[in-house]
Motif scaffolding. Structure first.
Motif, short mmCIF file in Angstrom:
data_model
loop_
_atom_site.label_atom_id
_atom_site.label_comp_id
_atom_site.label_asym_id
_atom_site.label_seq_id
_atom_site.Cartn_x
_atom_site.Cartn_y
_atom_site.Cartn_z
N VAL A 59 0.84 -1.19 0.00
CA VAL A 59 0.00 0.00 0.00
C VAL A 59 0.88 1.24 0.00
CG1 VAL A 59 -0.21 -0.03 2.53
CG2 VAL A 59 -1.90 1.22 1.17
N GLN A 60 0.47 2.24 -0.78
CA GLN A 60 1.14 3.54 -0.74
C GLN A 60 0.22 4.53 -0.05
OE1 GLN A 60 2.57 4.61 -4.74
NE2 GLN A 60 4.56 4.63 -3.76
N SER A 61 0.79 5.30 0.86
CA SER A 61 0.00 6.30 1.57
C SER A 61 -0.36 7.46 0.65
CB SER A 61 0.79 6.84 2.77
OG SER A 61 1.96 7.51 2.33
N ALA A 62 -1.48 8.07 0.93
CA ALA A 62 -1.85 9.31 0.25
C ALA A 62 -1.00 10.43 0.82
CB ALA A 62 -3.34 9.60 0.46
N ASN A 63 -0.91 11.54 0.10
CA ASN A 63 -0.10 12.67 0.54
C ASN A 63 -0.55 13.16 1.91
OD1 ASN A 63 1.85 14.72 0.35
ND2 ASN A 63 0.37 16.14 -0.51
N ARG A 64 0.39 13.25 2.84
CA ARG A 64 0.16 13.73 4.20
C ARG A 64 -0.84 12.88 4.99
NH1 ARG A 64 2.74 18.68 4.60
NH2 ARG A 64 3.14 19.67 2.61
N LYS A 65 -0.91 11.59 4.68
CA LYS A 65 -1.82 10.67 5.36
C LYS A 65 -1.04 9.44 5.82
CE LYS A 65 -5.48 13.05 3.97
NZ LYS A 65 -6.81 12.80 3.59
N TYR A 66 -1.68 8.63 6.64
CA TYR A 66 -1.10 7.34 7.00
C TYR A 66 -2.21 6.28 6.93
CZ TYR A 66 -3.32 7.37 11.61
OH TYR A 66 -4.24 7.37 12.63
N LEU A 67 -1.80 5.04 6.70
CA LEU A 67 -2.77 3.95 6.57
C LEU A 67 -2.14 2.67 7.07
CD1 LEU A 67 -5.61 3.24 5.51
CD2 LEU A 67 -4.56 2.73 3.31
N TRP A 68 -2.84 1.97 7.94
CA TRP A 68 -2.44 0.64 8.41
C TRP A 68 -3.46 -0.35 7.86
CZ3 TRP A 68 -1.50 1.57 14.36
CH2 TRP A 68 -0.41 2.42 14.52
N LEU A 69 -2.96 -1.35 7.13
CA LEU A 69 -3.82 -2.38 6.56
C LEU A 69 -3.43 -3.75 7.11
CD1 LEU A 69 -3.91 -1.39 2.77
CD2 LEU A 69 -5.66 -0.94 4.51
N ASP A 70 -4.43 -4.56 7.42
CA ASP A 70 -4.20 -5.92 7.90
C ASP A 70 -4.62 -6.93 6.83
OD1 ASP A 70 -3.59 -4.68 10.27
OD2 ASP A 70 -5.31 -5.50 11.39
N ILE A 71 -3.87 -8.03 6.74
CA ILE A 71 -4.35 -9.21 6.02
C ILE A 71 -5.10 -10.03 7.06
CG2 ILE A 71 -3.76 -11.32 4.78
CD1 ILE A 71 -1.31 -9.86 3.64
N VAL A 72 -6.36 -10.33 6.75
CA VAL A 72 -7.29 -10.91 7.71
C VAL A 72 -7.71 -12.30 7.25
CG1 VAL A 72 -9.60 -10.60 8.69
CG2 VAL A 72 -8.14 -8.62 8.31
N LEU A 73 -7.75 -13.25 8.18
CA LEU A 73 -8.27 -14.60 7.92
C LEU A 73 -9.52 -14.79 8.76
CD1 LEU A 73 -8.28 -17.55 6.95
CD2 LEU A 73 -6.59 -18.04 8.76
N ASN A 74 -10.65 -14.95 8.10
CA ASN A 74 -11.93 -15.20 8.78
C ASN A 74 -12.18 -14.22 9.93
OD1 ASN A 74 -12.45 -17.42 7.10
ND2 ASN A 74 -11.40 -18.82 8.49
N GLY A 75 -11.80 -12.95 9.74
CA GLY A 75 -12.06 -11.92 10.73
C GLY A 75 -10.93 -11.68 11.71
N SER A 76 -9.86 -12.49 11.67
CA SER A 76 -8.74 -12.36 12.59
C SER A 76 -7.52 -11.78 11.86
CB SER A 76 -8.40 -13.74 13.17
OG SER A 76 -7.24 -13.68 13.95
N SER A 77 -7.04 -10.62 12.31
CA SER A 77 -5.87 -9.99 11.68
C SER A 77 -4.64 -10.85 11.89
CB SER A 77 -5.64 -8.60 12.28
OG SER A 77 -6.71 -7.74 11.94
N LYS A 78 -3.87 -11.04 10.81
CA LYS A 78 -2.67 -11.88 10.87
C LYS A 78 -1.38 -11.08 10.75
CE LYS A 78 -4.94 -15.58 11.56
NZ LYS A 78 -4.86 -16.23 12.86
N VAL A 79 -1.31 -10.13 9.83
CA VAL A 79 -0.14 -9.26 9.68
C VAL A 79 -0.64 -7.87 9.30
CG1 VAL A 79 1.46 -11.12 9.01
CG2 VAL A 79 0.24 -9.83 7.24
N ARG A 80 0.26 -6.88 9.48
CA ARG A 80 -0.12 -5.48 9.22
C ARG A 80 0.93 -4.81 8.36
NH1 ARG A 80 -1.90 -3.37 14.41
NH2 ARG A 80 -3.82 -4.31 13.66
N ALA A 81 0.48 -4.01 7.39
CA ALA A 81 1.35 -3.16 6.57
C ALA A 81 1.06 -1.72 6.95
CB ALA A 81 1.07 -3.38 5.09
N THR A 82 2.10 -0.94 7.17
CA THR A 82 1.95 0.44 7.60
C THR A 82 2.61 1.38 6.61
OG1 THR A 82 2.01 -0.28 9.90
CG2 THR A 82 2.36 2.05 9.49
N ALA A 83 1.86 2.35 6.12
CA ALA A 83 2.41 3.38 5.22
C ALA A 83 2.01 4.73 5.78
CB ALA A 83 1.84 3.21 3.81
N TYR A 84 2.99 5.62 5.95
CA TYR A 84 2.66 6.93 6.51
C TYR A 84 3.55 8.01 5.93
CZ TYR A 84 6.62 6.06 9.59
OH TYR A 84 7.86 5.79 10.08
#
Length: 137
Positions: A59-84
Motif C-alpha cells: 500500500v502507498q500512503s496518500a499525501n500527508r496521510k497514514y494507513l495501516w492495513l491488515d491481512i485478515v483470515l476469517n475476521g482475525s488480523s494476521k499481519v499489518r502493513a503500515t504506510a505513513y
C-alpha cells in the motif's frame, strides 16, 4: 499436471483515494488470475481448496496521510502493513508499506485486506496499491 488446484491472483487499484476510510479494501483491477477464489467486487478471497497459501499486500500512503492495513483470515488480523507520510518533510512523499503471510486454509476460509487505522491511499493506472495470493503446491 492437474491445474484445478492451482490458485493465484494479483489485483490492484487503478486510482488513489485520499479520503478512503472504509473497512475492507477492494482491489477491482485483476492483473492476474489463475483458478478461482478472489472476488473483485468484494475484495475477498475464498479458498476453493484446502492447503498452504501465501498472501502479500503493498500500500502507498496518500499525501500527508497514514494507513495501516491488515491481512485478515476469517475476521482475525494476521499481519499489518503500515504506510505513513513523514510530517517533518515539506516534500510530497508517498510511503510504501508491505507485508506477507503464509497461512494454512481450509476450503471456504476467507482472506481479505482490512483497514486497521488511518485514511487514504495512493495508486494510479499502473497499480501501486496491490494484493496477491497463491497456493503452494
Amino acid at each position: 499436471m492437474d491445474k484445478s488446484s492451482h490458485h493465484a491472483f494479483t489485483v490492484g487499484i487503478s486510482s488513489g483515494n485520499s479520503d478512503w476510510a472504509g473497512d475492507t479494501l477492494v482491489f477491482p483491477t485483476v492483473i492476474y488470475s489463475e483458478g478461482t477464489g478472489y472476488n473483485p467486487s468484494t475484495g475477498i478471497f475464498t479458498a476453493p481448496t484446502a492447503g498452504t497459501y501465501v498472501f502479500y499486500v503493498s500500500v502507498q500512503s496518500a499525501n500527508r496521510k497514514y494507513l495501516w492495513l491488515d491481512i485478515v483470515l476469517n475476521g482475525s488480523s494476521k499481519v499489518r502493513a503500515t504506510a505513513y507520510y513523514s510530517s517533518g518533510s515539506s516534500v510530497h512523499i508517498n510511503q510504501t508499506g508491505t507485508n506477507l503471510v503464509i497461512l494454512h486454509l481450509l476450503t471456504g476460509d476467507r482472506v481479505w485486506v482490512k483497514r486497521y487505522a488511518g485514511v487514504g491511499y495512493y495508486s494510479n493506472n499502473v497499480p501501486s496499491t496491490t494484493f496477491s495470493g497463491f497456493k503452494l503446491n
